[in-house]
Design a protein around this motif. Structure first.
Motif, PDB file in Angstrom:
ATOM      1  N   LEU A 194       0.910  -1.285   0.016  1.00  8.31           N
ATOM      2  CA  LEU A 194       0.096  -0.370  -0.221  1.00  8.31           C
ATOM      3  C   LEU A 194       0.953   1.462  -0.265  1.00  8.31           C
ATOM      4  CD1 LEU A 194      -2.859   1.031  -0.082  1.00  8.31           C
ATOM      5  CD2 LEU A 194      -2.699   1.438   2.715  1.00  8.31           C
ATOM      6  N   LEU A 195       1.868   1.484   0.970  1.00  5.03           N
ATOM      7  CA  LEU A 195       2.920   2.357   0.893  1.00  5.03           C
ATOM      8  C   LEU A 195       3.501   2.508  -0.593  1.00  5.03           C
ATOM      9  CD1 LEU A 195       4.288   2.286   4.216  1.00  5.03           C
ATOM     10  CD2 LEU A 195       2.735   3.868   3.343  1.00  5.03           C
ATOM     11  N   SER A 196       3.674   1.161  -0.864  1.00  4.95           N
ATOM     12  CA  SER A 196       4.214   1.295  -2.243  1.00  4.95           C
ATOM     13  C   SER A 196       3.826   2.254  -3.297  1.00  4.95           C
ATOM     14  CB  SER A 196       5.164  -0.138  -3.295  1.00  4.95           C
ATOM     15  OG  SER A 196       5.959  -0.378  -1.805  1.00  4.95           O
ATOM     16  N   GLN A 197       2.474   1.930  -2.932  1.00  3.07           N
ATOM     17  CA  GLN A 197       1.845   2.636  -4.485  1.00  3.07           C
ATOM     18  C   GLN A 197       1.224   3.717  -3.860  1.00  3.07           C
ATOM     19  OE1 GLN A 197      -3.040  -0.286  -3.848  1.00  3.07           O
ATOM     20  NE2 GLN A 197      -1.598  -1.667  -4.256  1.00  3.07           N
ATOM     21  N   VAL A 198       1.240   3.799  -3.280  1.00  6.53           N
ATOM     22  CA  VAL A 198       0.979   5.501  -2.521  1.00  6.53           C
ATOM     23  C   VAL A 198       2.428   6.584  -2.747  1.00  6.53           C
ATOM     24  CG1 VAL A 198       0.820   7.688  -0.414  1.00  6.53           C
ATOM     25  CG2 VAL A 198      -0.702   5.154  -0.649  1.00  6.53           C
ATOM     26  N   SER A 199       3.259   6.371  -2.747  1.00  6.39           N
ATOM     27  CA  SER A 199       5.117   6.251  -3.319  1.00  6.39           C
ATOM     28  C   SER A 199       5.126   7.038  -5.236  1.00  6.39           C
ATOM     29  CB  SER A 199       6.225   5.670  -2.784  1.00  6.39           C
ATOM     30  OG  SER A 199       6.241   4.743  -3.534  1.00  6.39           O
ATOM     31  N   ALA A 200       3.928   5.861  -5.638  1.00  7.18           N
ATOM     32  CA  ALA A 200       4.524   5.642  -6.707  1.00  7.18           C
ATOM     33  C   ALA A 200       3.581   7.348  -7.415  1.00  7.18           C
ATOM     34  CB  ALA A 200       3.888   5.376  -7.402  1.00  7.18           C
ATOM     35  N   ARG A 201       3.013   7.987  -6.329  1.00  4.13           N
ATOM     36  CA  ARG A 201       2.326   9.851  -6.495  1.00  4.13           C
ATOM     37  C   ARG A 201       3.558  10.859  -6.063  1.00  4.13           C
ATOM     38  NH1 ARG A 201      -2.804   8.597  -2.858  1.00  4.13           N
ATOM     39  NH2 ARG A 201      -3.418   6.596  -4.015  1.00  4.13           N
ATOM     40  N   ASP A 202       3.768  11.418  -6.542  1.00  7.05           N
ATOM     41  CA  ASP A 202       4.774  12.472  -6.221  1.00  7.05           C
ATOM     42  C   ASP A 202       4.577  13.114  -4.884  1.00  7.05           C
ATOM     43  OD1 ASP A 202       6.764  14.158  -6.687  1.00  7.05           O
ATOM     44  OD2 ASP A 202       4.816  15.625  -7.358  1.00  7.05           O
ATOM     45  N   VAL A 203       4.728  12.220  -3.857  1.00  7.18           N
ATOM     46  CA  VAL A 203       4.026  12.378  -2.185  1.00  7.18           C
ATOM     47  C   VAL A 203       6.216  11.659  -1.745  1.00  7.18           C
ATOM     48  CG1 VAL A 203       1.899  12.218  -2.143  1.00  7.18           C
ATOM     49  CG2 VAL A 203       3.821  10.388  -2.006  1.00  7.18           C
ATOM     50  N   SER A 204       6.055  12.439  -0.946  1.00  5.28           N
ATOM     51  CA  SER A 204       6.944  12.169   0.167  1.00  5.28           C
ATOM     52  C   SER A 204       6.795  11.175   1.723  1.00  5.28           C
ATOM     53  CB  SER A 204       7.736  13.534   0.803  1.00  5.28           C
ATOM     54  OG  SER A 204       8.516  13.825  -0.790  1.00  5.28           O
ATOM     55  N   ILE A 205       7.905   9.700   1.181  1.00  2.23           N
ATOM     56  CA  ILE A 205       6.767   9.023   2.569  1.00  2.23           C
ATOM     57  C   ILE A 205       8.461   9.106   4.112  1.00  2.23           C
ATOM     58  CG2 ILE A 205       6.358   7.263   3.324  1.00  2.23           C
ATOM     59  CD1 ILE A 205       4.563   6.785   0.950  1.00  2.23           C
ATOM     60  N   ILE A 206       7.994   9.267   4.872  1.00  2.00           N
ATOM     61  CA  ILE A 206       8.748   9.006   5.788  1.00  2.00           C
ATOM     62  C   ILE A 206       8.873   7.486   6.381  1.00  2.00           C
ATOM     63  CG2 ILE A 206      10.572   9.660   7.534  1.00  2.00           C
ATOM     64  CD1 ILE A 206       9.794  13.027   6.538  1.00  2.00           C
ATOM     65  N   LEU A 207       9.065   7.014   6.526  1.00  2.00           N
ATOM     66  CA  LEU A 207       8.282   5.395   7.269  1.00  2.00           C
ATOM     67  C   LEU A 207      10.132   5.589   8.644  1.00  2.00           C
ATOM     68  CD1 LEU A 207       7.657   2.701   7.647  1.00  2.00           C
ATOM     69  CD2 LEU A 207       8.971   1.986   5.272  1.00  2.00           C
ATOM     70  N   SER A 208       9.521   5.327   9.538  1.00  2.00           N
ATOM     71  CA  SER A 208       9.849   5.407  10.485  1.00  2.00           C
ATOM     72  C   SER A 208       9.537   3.856  10.884  1.00  2.00           C
ATOM     73  CB  SER A 208       9.942   5.997  11.965  1.00  2.00           C
ATOM     74  OG  SER A 208      10.180   5.469  12.594  1.00  2.00           O
ATOM     75  N   THR A 209      10.970   3.054  11.186  1.00  2.00           N
ATOM     76  CA  THR A 209      11.008   1.930  11.802  1.00  2.00           C
ATOM     77  C   THR A 209      11.788   1.535  11.717  1.00  2.00           C
ATOM     78  OG1 THR A 209      10.059  -0.670  10.651  1.00  2.00           O
ATOM     79  CG2 THR A 209      11.204   0.568   8.875  1.00  2.00           C
ATOM     80  N   HIS A 210      11.973   0.290  12.726  1.00  2.00           N
ATOM     81  CA  HIS A 210      13.555  -0.878  13.254  1.00  2.00           C
ATOM     82  C   HIS A 210      13.342  -1.963  12.443  1.00  2.00           C
ATOM     83  CE1 HIS A 210       9.875  -1.821  16.012  1.00  2.00           C
ATOM     84  NE2 HIS A 210      10.272  -3.406  15.822  1.00  2.00           N
ATOM     85  N   ILE A 211      12.691  -2.236  12.202  1.00  2.00           N
ATOM     86  CA  ILE A 211      12.015  -3.961  10.568  1.00  2.00           C
ATOM     87  C   ILE A 211      13.293  -3.173   9.669  1.00  2.00           C
ATOM     88  CG2 ILE A 211      10.870  -5.437  10.237  1.00  2.00           C
ATOM     89  CD1 ILE A 211       8.840  -4.254  11.855  1.00  2.00           C
ATOM     90  N   VAL A 212      13.606  -3.740   9.180  1.00  2.00           N
ATOM     91  CA  VAL A 212      14.864  -3.499   8.280  1.00  2.00           C
ATOM     92  C   VAL A 212      14.060  -4.278   6.990  1.00  2.00           C
ATOM     93  CG1 VAL A 212      16.960  -4.306   7.325  1.00  2.00           C
ATOM     94  CG2 VAL A 212      16.787  -3.972   9.740  1.00  2.00           C
ATOM     95  N   GLY A 213      13.626  -4.776   7.358  1.00  2.00           N
ATOM     96  CA  GLY A 213      12.452  -5.319   5.890  1.00  2.00           C
ATOM     97  C   GLY A 213      12.363  -4.407   5.478  1.00  2.00           C
ATOM     98  N   ASP A 214      11.194  -3.589   6.195  1.00  2.00           N
ATOM     99  CA  ASP A 214      10.440  -2.722   6.035  1.00  2.00           C
ATOM    100  C   ASP A 214      10.871  -1.291   4.559  1.00  2.00           C
ATOM    101  OD1 ASP A 214       7.947  -3.235   7.411  1.00  2.00           O
ATOM    102  OD2 ASP A 214       8.271  -1.736   8.548  1.00  2.00           O
ATOM    103  N   ILE A 215      12.471  -1.278   4.909  1.00  2.00           N
ATOM    104  CA  ILE A 215      12.969  -1.127   4.534  1.00  2.00           C
ATOM    105  C   ILE A 215      13.261  -0.695   3.173  1.00  2.00           C
ATOM    106  CG2 ILE A 215      15.748   1.010   4.308  1.00  2.00           C
ATOM    107  CD1 ILE A 215      13.218   1.969   6.097  1.00  2.00           C
ATOM    108  N   SER A 216      14.209  -2.225   2.687  1.00  2.00           N
ATOM    109  CA  SER A 216      14.652  -3.071   2.063  1.00  2.00           C
ATOM    110  C   SER A 216      13.585  -3.290   0.663  1.00  2.00           C
ATOM    111  CB  SER A 216      15.385  -4.330   2.200  1.00  2.00           C
ATOM    112  OG  SER A 216      14.509  -5.326   3.011  1.00  2.00           O
TER     113      SER A 216
END
Lengths: 314, 1115
Positions: A194-216
């Motif tokens: 879902l986040l990936s879909q959103v990021s396809a738009r012209d927006v900045s998403i800051i994803l704060s996480t301690h789960i490395v998989g979320d970033i990768s």
């Protein structure tokens, strides 16, 4: 010295890409003396930005400052040209936020919660708002649950409702704090998508996480925050690159196992017939024989954490 | 627009939350049910309709909202502090905090969201009231009052309490603590400080007078607006402060301080309004004090009595314009005389034809200085022209501030108090407002002459404003120029004038040249309904009631008119010590409050309906209507208002106030005037005596109150002379009872010599011979002496200025059926000792079995230390004897003994009469030791441990003003409580400590010092009040004589006698009713102190355990 290097590295990287958020010398010291942020400098580009760090690294403090829930002790934040200190209203207009904990709701129905969020974001045309809310509910898969009280949704559904409210007014910046914590794998994947879909738009998403998989899986750039300081800033690939040659697979006997694990940061240990197969990070192995393996982001994360711990120059 | 959108968005969803909360659901359901019940009970025929609400329908929304307001003030605290707590607790709230709305929009939205739900609830409640209002009979809907009271009561209260709760929550940061603090504040305002400082702290408007008359609207609207505005401003200020304190980063930090500034402006505005509100009252009271000081300054100046007033009165939209010609007579020789005229009436000119006169005005004081000394008794003509309004602060200067500020409440409606009105559509002036120049001054703390009123002839012409009708005393004519002329046939003590949109209904009884009339405001003819079936009888019934009153009072109604005049609901008056007349009653005229709201019998139609519903006996419609009319007319015959039963902390007490519509003053105070500078209470003294009001004591009321009015008066007179009690305003509530008792005491000397009836007739005849005359009291007493030989004048100074209180030992009357050869007679013998060093008189009444009227009364004079025996002989058997001790140290002052056993003897019947007994047998005989509960050194009781809030609270019910408490037989006190009853033992005070039966843990102990060792018979004085008994205290014992009496109800007491280490076995005694001394047992006791313990244990079904007296008789 190390910090100066890091800053110059950051500056080098941002000169070549557009910047949506500029953080300069951001410091937060709590009344109890705890230095949560220690003069952070960051230039966050559009797209999905990962803010990685262990628990207590200062991620949530940074996020709460960015979403104007908290005042920094020092420093400056500029978002799309708006100064956070003096132009909160403008920033709040372009901001979507999903907090870390998103479980306890007032007695609103799912639809109402989203409608309320939409209203407060300035969507005053009721027809447009209604269709936007319905569309968003469809998008996050909550349309069927629209009349259910939000408090009665499952954990994943609540998180989806959370992202829905953050997106409902089509913000330019979306800040999500630990969004996948506590979700089952299926919901986690669904949320990342879902986040990936959103990021396809012209927006900045800051994803704060301690789960490395979320970033990768989703971020184009990232920063590693540790103990209130930025340990790394760049792309995940860059982080991997930096970790290349620093991750070792060592096979040791039971006798040497203890010495190895005491000496180097361990990523994984697997028992084998005559001892252990251990993955460690190290600039070079001293007294042990091992083979370099291709690092993944988790390896890189451990490498950077450990590098900072041991004051290595990375 | 966006601002409004944001506010409304927050409000919408905040409202949803509030409506969905269980707490609110429960509260609103209860509120709706209570409102429904209240409306059903007070407005619907299915309930018990409250006449006030239907008579003046503005009171329907008023009463309903006052009821709701106290409850919602509490709930609003909880629910409004909830949102801040919720925002703190819910992580999801943060997603709204990051939206681009300002803190102000958020807080205002939340406030409006909460407020509108409560306001909605108020509207629902009002709608319920409105529906009942619409369907109720005999009323109409006062639409505007629904809005006005909503704005005056609900809006400021809710805004204030919400704003304050928000701030408290933000400052205390804890909902529970906030709730406790705010609830404490509500409790404080409701029960402690709400009525202080002129209701300043009454944010709920619970006690604020806001009655709205259908005639004059609100009284004191400015005060109401200032008061409500104060809380509205404070509420807004607190909400702005909440915006400042709100823990969310503002869009821009500097904006936050703007809200602090706005908040301070509103809060300071609120303080300013509060200051102004208090200042208004404080300056009024200062002004009032200044008026009294002026009276003190000029009260000693010579006075003229005005023999005739001829007045031309023109009504103005803001007052009156009067030209007055007065024929005045100098009561002393002087150049300067003092008059009083209301200070708001500006004197235009003063003339005295053929005399030089100069006027000096200082507020209400008008000093007329003539060019020469006017000899005493000379008359002269005065002309005065004046115009203006009325300063009502001049009225009732003698009434203490506390009483002036006391609530004037009926049901839950608070009425402002107004003593005069001068509005464009209505005018009311009574003599109290000094609307015409009256001789002397008003109340003075230094002089007593101000109480004196004189008879004057009045001749008044009135030019009212167009469309209005003037009402005053006297024969009414319309003059050629359209003015209305009033000419009273007799001189009056004062003239009143009321001008309004009156309609008149009247009839004449030609045979006695009498007119009965009602002046009512247009449309207020409710009373014509409900008596339609007896329309033709009404004159007869009313006239008959007048004749009946004349018969009862033995006085003649002296006027040719009896007029009821409707006045606005805010009109108020007070009882005075020197007269029974209140301003409600004027010569030949009685003021009735708007729609007679205070007279529950006045709604004839409803009363007739109720009678058909509740009366078992089938009575015809005509009979019911007759009953209802008679009930209404009884309002003018009753001395006291209906007893007001009040329950506080589980205890019932009775408050009785004088009936303001009692018509005795018409017959006496407005007809006869005995005046005295030395004894300013002279006229009331004689009035009280002629009324002969004390014919018995309501024992039920007495037991609830602890003492009868006579006993209260007697106790006061033990400590203060009458002169002191009259002078001290602290006793003004009880002066009526004191004067009544003292009147009976004074004239008892005359009755003693001439017989009660004869003496009373002489007094009455002397008074009746001087109608409409100002008679010096001393002359009256002289005439009385000449007629009867009784010189009361000699006694007056001591009677007035000295404490003279005797005490009596009252024996047990013996009734014997004496039979001999000639006849059978019943002989009753009673002994009474005056054991004090002052003389005294007691009244002895013997009741025979032939009925209440079959009785014989004697007075007994007792010199100091004297014992007398009275012998009364009759053919019929005696039923009871009542001894009234008038002013005495005895309690109860009304001892009743019922003869349940009559001894039979064969002998000669004794001679009747009163005989001096040389050796009184009434003292405790040698060899007997009696210890009473009144012996403080020898009697102790235990105090129960009080646990729990409720018990502690109930315990406080025992806090009392007097030594002796009232009690309810059905709900005895939980700790030993001292009460009096003629059934208990006591030499002078027949009292016992009573307690509710229990497990035996509560003990009363008598310490009995024994001088010698020996065998002692130990007795306990046992009496059990009869259940259901209401009148009469039952037979009583006296100092030390044996017990007797009827069987009554069975009782049981558990006692134990102990001495030193010797603990005798507990003894249980059983007895019947008024057993008197009951033998507990015979004990061998040492020469030491013996102890008798009585526990509160009682196996039998008893309501009261009484610790009274023990007696030891050495064998």
């Amino acid at each position: 010295m190390r910090l100066a290097l890091l800053v110059s590295e950051v500056e080098k990287s941002v000169t070549i890409i557009a910047v949506s958020i500029i953080i300069e010398g951001l410091t937060k010291t709590y009344p109890n003396g705890n230095h949560a942020l220690k003069g952070i400098n960051l230039q966050i580009p559009p797209g999905m930005f990962g803010l990685l760090g262990p628990n207590g690294a200062g991620k949530s403090t940074l996020i709460r400052i960015l979403v104007a829930l908290m005042e920094p002790t020092e420093g400056k934040v500029t978002m799309f040209g708006h100064d956070l200190r003096t132009q909160k209203q403008e920033i709040r207009k372009i901001l979507g936020y999903l907090p870390q904990d998103f479980r306890f709701f007032a007695r609103y129905k799912t639809y109402e919660f989203l409608d309320y969020a939409a209203r407060l974001s300035g969507m005053n045309d009721s027809r447009k708002r209604k269709s936007a809310v319905d569309a968003m509910l469809e998008q996050v898969g909550l349309y069927e649950a629209r009349d259910r009280y939000a408090a009665r949704l499952s954990g994943g559904m609540k998180r989806r409702l959370g992202i829905a409210q953050a997106l409902i007014h089509e913000p330019k910046i979306i800040i999500v704090d630990e969004p996948t914590t506590g979700l089952d794998p299926e919901e986690r994947i669904r949320f990342r998508n879902l986040l990936s879909q959103v990021s396809a738009r012209d927006v900045s998403i800051i994803l704060s996480t301690h789960i490395v998989g979320d970033i990768s899986s989703s971020c184009t750039s990232m920063a590693l925050l540790n103990k209130g300081e930025i340990s790394f800033f760049g792309s995940p690939e860059e982080m991997l690159r930096r970790a290349e040659g620093k991750v070792w697979l060592v096979r040791v006997s039971n006798k040497d196992f203890k010495e190895l694990t005491n000496k180097y940061p361990v990523i994984s240990t697997i028992p084998i017939d005559d001892g252990w197969e251990v993955q460690v990070v190290a600039e070079k192995l001293d007294g042990f024989r091992g083979e370099n393996i291709v690092p993944n982001l988790e390896h890189a994360y451990v490498y950077f954490m450990d590098a900072q711990l041991n004051q290595w120059a990375v | 627009m966006l601002v409004l959108h944001n506010i409304l968005s927050v409000a919408k969803y905040e409202s949803k939350l509030l409506v969905r909360s269980w707490f609110f659901k429960v509260f609103s359901t209860i509120a709706v049910l209570v409102a429904f019940g209240y409306s059903l009970g007070t407005l619907s025929d299915a309930g018990s309709p409250t006449w006030l609400l239907r008579a003046i329908p503005s009171t329907i929304p008023y009463g309903t909202l006052i009821l709701l307001n106290a409850a919602q003030a509490v709930i609003a605290i909880f629910l409004s502090s909830e949102f801040i707590k919720r925002d703190k607790q819910l992580d999801t709230s943060e997603v709204f905090y990051v939206r681009p709305l300002s803190n102000a929009e958020y807080v205002i939205g939340k406030t409006w969201g909460n407020l509108r739900v409560f306001l909605g609830l108020n509207l629902v409640i009002l709608l319920i009231a409105l529906l009942f209002n619409l369907t109720a009979s005999n009323t109409y809907v006062d639409w505007s009052s629904y809005l006005v009271y909503f704005l005056l009561i609900s809006v400021p209260t809710l805004l204030f309490i919400m704003g304050m709760s928000f701030c408290a929550m933000l400052l205390l940061n804890n909902q529970a603590l906030t709730f406790v603090v705010m609830l404490g504040y509500v409790g404080l305002t409701l029960f402690v400080i709400g009525e202080l400082v002129y209701h300043l702290f009454d944010y709920m408007a619970f006690s604020l007078p806001m009655f709205r008359s259908t005639i004059v609207g609100f009284s004191g609207m400015e005060e109401i607006l200032v008061h409500r505005g104060m809380y509205l401003a404070a509420g807004i200020g607190f909400i702005c402060l909440t915006i400042y304190l709100f823990k969310r980063l503002p869009h821009a930090p500097q904006r936050r301080f703007w809200w602090l500034l706005v908040s301070l402006v509103f809060l300071m505005g609120s303080v300013f309004l509060g200051f102004r509100y208090v200042q208004r009252y404080a300056s009024d009271l200062e002004h009032r004090q200044a008026l009294i000081e002026l009276n003190d300054q000029y009260g000693g100046l010579p006075v003229m009595s005005v023999l005739e007033y001829k007045m031309d009165v023109e009504q103005l939209s803001d007052g009156i314009h009067v030209r007055s010609r007065m024929l005045a007579r100098a009561l002393d020789s002087a150049r300067v005389f003092v008059f009083t005229l209301n200070p708001y009436l500006d004197i235009i000119s003063v003339n005295a034809p053929q005399e030089q006169v100069q006027m000096k005005r200082e507020q209400q004081i008008v000093l007329l200085e003539f060019g020469r000394e006017i000899p005493r008794g000379d008359t002269l003509m005065l002309e005065m022209e004046y115009r203006g309004g009325i300063d009502q602060l001049l009225c009732f200067l003698d009434i203490p501030e506390k009483n002036l500020l006391d609530k004037n409440r009926d049901n839950n409606i608070n009425f402002a108090k107004r003593y005069a009105f001068h509005k464009p559509n209505y005018l009311l002036l009574t003599p109290e407002s000094f609307w015409y120049p009256r001789p002397g001054t008003a109340f003075s703390t230094r002089y007593t002459g101000w109480q004196q009123s004189f008879f004057s002839h009045f001749d008044v012409s009135v030019k009212p404003l167009p469309g209005l009708v003037p009402v005053s005393q006297g024969k009414v004519d319309t003059l050629s120029d359209g003015r209305i002329h009033f000419l009273p046939e007799a001189p009056l003590t004062g003239l009143s004038l009321s001008i309004g949109q009156y309609d008149k209904l009247s009839f004449r009884i030609d045979s006695v040249d009498m007119e009965y009339a009602v002046y009512y405001f247009k449309g207020h003819d409710f009373f014509t309904r409900g008596l339609d079936s007896i329309k033709k009888e009404i004159p007869g019934i009313i006239h008959e009631r007048r004749l009946s009153l004349e018969r009862d009072l033995k006085l003649t109604y002296p006027f040719r008119r009896f007029t009821l005049v409707e006045v606005p609901g805010q009109f108020a008056a007070y009882a005075r010590s020197w007269t029974q007349a209140q301003e409600w009653t004027q010569p030949e005229m009685v003021f009735i409050p708007e729609m007679a709201y205070a007279m529950r019998d006045a709604e004839f139609e409803q009363q007739v309906k109720m009678r058909s519903r509740f009366m078992r006996e089938q009575r015809s419609l005509q009979d019911r209507q007759r009953d209802v009319l008679n009930n209404f007319l009884f309002n003018f015959q009753r001395i006291n208002g209906r007893p007001n039963f009040q329950r506080s902390r589980g205890q019932t007490s009775i408050q009785q106030t004088p009936n303001p519509w009692y018509q005795f003053p018409q017959f006496y105070d407005f007809t006869f005037n005995l005046y005295s500078i030395r004894w300013p209470v002279a006229n009331r003294l004689v009035a009280s005596y002629l009324q002969n009001t004390n014919s018995g004591v309501n024992q039920y009321q007495r037991s609830l109150s602890g003492m009868s009015p006579d006993e209260e008066a007697s106790v006061l007179l033990q400590e203060h002379p009458l002169s002191r009690l009259l002078a001290d305003t602290a006793y003004r509530d009880r002066v009526s009872g004191v004067v009544s008792l003292k009147a009976r005491q004074l004239f008892a000397y005359g009755e003693l010599l001439k017989g009660e009836e004869d003496f009373r007739t002489v007094v009455s005849n002397i008074v009746k011979g001087k109608p409409f005359q100002n008679v010096r009291f001393e002359s009256f007493l002289g005439e009385l002496r000449d007629s009867t030989g009784v010189d009361i004048l000699d006694r007056m100074d001591a009677w007035f200025n000295v404490i003279q209180v005797p005490r009596y030992i009252i024996g047990i009357p013996r009734a014997t059926r004496v039979r001999n050869a000639q006849e059978t007679r019943f002989e009753v013998v009673e002994q009474i000792t005056n054991s004090s060093d002052v003389e005294g008189i007691v009244k002895i009444s013997l009741q025979y079995s032939g009925g209440w009227s079959d009785s014989e009364t004697s007075l007994m004079y007792l010199a100091p230390g004297q014992t007398k025996e009275i012998v009364m002989v009759s053919e019929t058997d005696p039923r009871s004897m009542v001894i009234q001790t008038l002013v005495s140290l005895n309690l109860p002052g009304y001892v009743e003994h019922t003869f349940s056993q009559v001894e039979r003897q064969q002998r000669r019947v004794r001679d009747t009469g009163q005989f001096v007994v040389q050796n009184s047998a009434l003292y405790v005989p040698e060899g007997e030791i009696v210890v009473d509960n009144e012996d403080e050194d020898l009697f102790t009781v235990t105090t129960p441990d009080v646990t729990g809030l409720l018990q502690t609270w109930m315990q406080k019910a025992d806090d009392k003003k007097s030594k002796y408490s009232g009690y309810s037989y059905w709900r005895a006190p939980i700790r030993w409580t001292l009460v009096t009853n003629s059934g208990y033992y006591g030499q002078y005070v027949r009292s016992a400590h009573i307690i509710r039966p229990g497990n035996g843990s509560q003990v009363a102990t008598w310490r009995v010092p024994l001088k010698e060792r020996g065998r002692y018979d130990v007795y306990y004085y046992a009496y059990r009040e009869q259940e259901g008994r209401r009148f009469g205290g039952g037979p009583g014992g006296q100092g030390g004589r044996g017990g007797f009496g009827g069987r009554g109800q069975r009782g049981e007491y558990n006692l134990r006698i102990r001495q030193g280490a010797t603990l005798n076995e507990p003894a249980s005694i059983e007895f019947w009713g008024s057993a008197g001394w009951v033998l507990v047992g015979t004990y061998i006791l040492e020469a030491d102190t013996a102890y008798v313990d009585l526990t509160n244990k009682a196996e039998m079904n008893m309501n009261i355990v009484a610790a009274d007296a023990v007696k030891f008789v050495k064998r």
